[in-house]
Design a protein around this motif. Structure first.
Motif, short mmCIF file in Angstrom:
data_model
loop_
_atom_site.label_atom_id
_atom_site.label_comp_id
_atom_site.label_asym_id
_atom_site.label_seq_id
_atom_site.Cartn_x
_atom_site.Cartn_y
_atom_site.Cartn_z
N PHE A 100 0.89 -1.18 -0.12
CA PHE A 100 -0.04 -0.15 -0.16
C PHE A 100 0.89 1.18 -0.18
CE2 PHE A 100 -2.61 -3.27 1.73
CZ PHE A 100 -3.81 -2.98 1.57
N ASN A 101 0.35 2.27 -0.45
CA ASN A 101 0.83 3.56 -0.41
C ASN A 101 0.20 4.19 0.93
OD1 ASN A 101 0.93 6.60 -0.33
ND2 ASN A 101 1.53 6.45 -2.64
N GLU A 102 1.12 4.28 1.85
CA GLU A 102 0.34 5.07 3.24
C GLU A 102 -0.25 6.07 3.04
OE1 GLU A 102 2.10 3.66 7.40
OE2 GLU A 102 2.98 5.60 6.82
N GLU A 103 0.32 7.15 2.36
CA GLU A 103 -0.36 8.36 2.29
C GLU A 103 -1.79 8.25 1.70
OE1 GLU A 103 0.58 12.74 0.37
OE2 GLU A 103 2.41 11.32 0.48
N THR A 104 -1.95 7.74 0.66
CA THR A 104 -3.26 7.49 0.07
C THR A 104 -4.04 6.32 0.35
OG1 THR A 104 -2.32 6.38 -2.03
CG2 THR A 104 -2.34 8.75 -2.11
N GLY A 105 -3.54 5.41 1.09
CA GLY A 105 -4.26 4.14 1.26
C GLY A 105 -4.47 3.06 0.30
N GLU A 106 -3.96 3.63 -1.08
CA GLU A 106 -3.99 2.71 -2.32
C GLU A 106 -3.32 1.61 -2.30
OE1 GLU A 106 -3.56 3.28 -6.96
OE2 GLU A 106 -3.05 4.90 -5.79
N MET A 107 -3.90 0.54 -2.51
CA MET A 107 -3.33 -0.93 -2.79
C MET A 107 -2.63 -0.77 -3.93
SD MET A 107 -4.46 -4.92 -2.66
CE MET A 107 -4.90 -4.75 -4.32
N GLU A 108 -1.34 -0.93 -4.11
CA GLU A 108 -0.51 -0.92 -5.14
C GLU A 108 -0.17 -2.27 -6.11
OE1 GLU A 108 2.00 3.09 -4.16
OE2 GLU A 108 2.81 1.16 -3.55
N LEU A 109 -0.19 -3.20 -5.21
CA LEU A 109 0.05 -4.65 -5.90
C LEU A 109 -0.20 -5.53 -4.69
CD1 LEU A 109 3.17 -5.88 -5.18
CD2 LEU A 109 3.89 -3.81 -6.82
N GLU A 110 -0.26 -6.67 -5.04
CA GLU A 110 -0.17 -8.04 -4.30
C GLU A 110 0.57 -9.25 -4.75
OE1 GLU A 110 -4.09 -9.24 -3.46
OE2 GLU A 110 -4.94 -9.04 -5.45
N ILE A 111 0.80 -10.05 -3.91
CA ILE A 111 1.91 -11.07 -4.36
C ILE A 111 1.09 -12.31 -3.85
CG2 ILE A 111 4.05 -12.24 -3.95
CD1 ILE A 111 4.26 -9.71 -5.47
N ILE A 119 7.49 -5.11 -9.70
CA ILE A 119 8.20 -3.87 -9.57
C ILE A 119 7.30 -2.99 -8.59
CG2 ILE A 119 9.23 -1.95 -10.56
CD1 ILE A 119 9.90 -3.35 -12.93
N TRP A 120 7.53 -2.83 -7.36
CA TRP A 120 6.91 -2.07 -6.48
C TRP A 120 6.98 -0.54 -6.79
CZ3 TRP A 120 7.34 -2.26 -0.34
CH2 TRP A 120 6.20 -1.52 0.02
N ILE A 121 8.24 -0.13 -6.71
CA ILE A 121 8.71 1.16 -6.95
C ILE A 121 9.80 1.48 -8.07
CG2 ILE A 121 9.56 3.35 -5.67
CD1 ILE A 121 8.70 1.85 -3.04
N PRO A 122 9.44 1.72 -9.12
CA PRO A 122 10.23 1.84 -10.37
C PRO A 122 11.42 2.98 -10.20
CG PRO A 122 8.37 2.75 -10.86
CD PRO A 122 8.20 2.28 -9.69
N GLY A 123 12.68 2.67 -10.48
CA GLY A 123 13.85 3.32 -10.54
C GLY A 123 13.53 4.65 -11.55
N GLY A 124 14.34 5.61 -11.43
CA GLY A 124 14.07 6.85 -12.36
C GLY A 124 14.56 6.38 -13.84
N GLN A 125 14.20 6.95 -14.85
CA GLN A 125 14.85 6.63 -16.08
C GLN A 125 16.28 7.43 -16.31
OE1 GLN A 125 13.23 4.68 -18.39
NE2 GLN A 125 15.14 4.89 -19.59
N PRO A 149 14.31 11.32 -11.12
CA PRO A 149 14.60 11.10 -9.78
C PRO A 149 13.75 9.78 -9.47
CG PRO A 149 13.09 12.81 -10.17
CD PRO A 149 13.55 12.72 -11.40
N GLY A 150 14.31 9.08 -8.62
CA GLY A 150 13.23 7.80 -8.08
C GLY A 150 12.27 8.50 -7.26
N GLN A 151 11.33 7.42 -6.74
CA GLN A 151 10.23 7.72 -5.99
C GLN A 151 10.62 7.53 -4.52
OE1 GLN A 151 6.74 5.72 -7.65
NE2 GLN A 151 7.37 5.76 -9.56
N GLU A 152 9.95 8.08 -3.68
CA GLU A 152 10.16 7.81 -2.26
C GLU A 152 8.81 7.95 -1.54
OE1 GLU A 152 12.77 10.59 -0.23
OE2 GLU A 152 13.19 11.82 -2.15
N GLY A 153 9.05 7.47 -0.38
CA GLY A 153 7.71 7.73 0.62
C GLY A 153 7.64 6.51 1.41
N TRP A 154 6.57 6.68 2.41
CA TRP A 154 6.42 5.44 3.37
C TRP A 154 5.44 4.73 2.70
CZ3 TRP A 154 8.63 4.15 7.54
CH2 TRP A 154 9.30 5.25 8.46
#
Length: 333
Positions: A100-111, A119-125, A149-154
């Protein structure tokens, strides 16, 4: 929920790698000092990847893994050399893990599958080098792109255990005793409420070398959907079980009412749980005579298959296994 070695929720600060910068280089040779642009592209930043591992059953190994930072991509170089990609970070998680994205509460993927990689958090191009921008009308571009830039967050990881059958009942209904009798699992068993504080899994052997997975889940109390007792800590795990086996002890004062309370708690938590296959077992039935069995059977709902069992004498356990197997494979017919 964290009890001993079982952890089913964890927060992680994640940062994927920054892409490398493209190179704005010009080739110069002995005989051609203006040979043209030859700056290479920057490398991709490292991804953060989730991978399913069927040998894991808890998020405990991530307990101290609070900051996950992937490597940045390398910068482009002369001679059209692309910078190297940043090293990916692979996080192994048990099956049934949701991210989950903790800030939005959105489920991003499941295993859900062993070996599944996402790929949970993609690196910057990586940025383009100046050779990429060369054209007939712009033969000597003096610019290149910086890396993205890459992506970051809780982020949050939440485990919902995968099992074919979930045991549902009040505390001390006999769920743990049943699990220990029909599987090799050895849950804690004692004569007081909330003996089971974490889910326990076991494999039930069936005919012709077949088997299915059953989960002993912490007992429900009235008001669990509001967070009472173990509340939501327990109820999240039941969402994954296609078949729910309700256990009501033979010495209950009102078997039908107990069943209706349990069903109501599930409905209040998530109405979709009512779409699952329900089975009902009256546990501790070794204390019943034929007359009492008939009286209890008349109380039970007509639309839910039931069986009388005793984990102590193993009475009714073969019939219970047959019922569970048939329910699990009903859609295969």
């Amino acid at each position: 929920m964290e009890r001993g070695n079982f952890v089913d929720f964890i927060r992680i600060y994640c940062k994927s790698g920054k892409g490398g910068a493209g190179s704005a280089h010009f080739m110069r040779t002995k005989y051609n000092p203006e040979a043209g642009p030859d700056g290479g592209d920057g490398g991709r930043g490292g991804h953060i990847i989730l991978k399913g591992n069927s040998q894991l059953w808890t998020l405990l190994h991530l307990r101290w893994y609070k900051n996950v930072v992937a490597e940045d991509g390398g910068n482009g170089r002369d001679n059209n050399s692309t910078g190297r990609n940043g090293e990916d970070i692979i996080i192994e998680v048990p099956l049934g893990t949701q991210a989950f994205n903790e800030e939005t509460g959105e489920m991003e993927l499941e295993i859900l599958h062993d070996g599944q990689e996402e790929i949970w958090i993609p690196g910057g191009q990586g940025g383009r080098g100046n050779n990429f921008f060369k054209s007939p009308t712009n033969q000597a571009p003096e610019y290149a792109q910086p890396g993205m830039p890459g992506q970051e967050g809780w982020k949050a990881l939440e485990l919902k255990m995968l099992a074919d059958v979930g045991l549902v009942g009040f505390p001390n209904a006999g769920k743990s005793t049943l699990l220990s009798t029909i599987t090799a699992a050895r849950p804690k068993i004692a004569d007081y409420a909330f003996t089971t504080l974490t889910p326990n899994l076991g494999m039930v052997p069936y005919r012709n070398d077949r088997s299915f997975c059953i989960a002993d889940l912490p007992g429900i109390i009235e008001g669990a959907h509001e967070g009472k007792g173990l509340g939501h800590r327990f109820l999240r795990h039941i969402e994954r079980n296609p078949v729910l086996l309700f256990l009501i002890p033979a010495d209950s004062s009102d078997h039908r009412k107990d069943f209706e309370i349990l069903v109501n708690e599930l409905e209040q938590y998530n109405p979709e749980l009512l779409d699952k296959q329900f089975l009902l077992a009256i546990s501790k039935s070794d204390m019943l005579d034929d007359e009492l069995r008939e009286a209890i059977a008349e109380e039970l709902p007509d639309n839910v298959p039931h069986v009388f069992i005793s984990s102590v004498t193993q009475q009714g356990l073969p019939q219970l296994k047959d019922m569970l197997w048939q329910a699990l494979n009903a859609n295969d017919k």
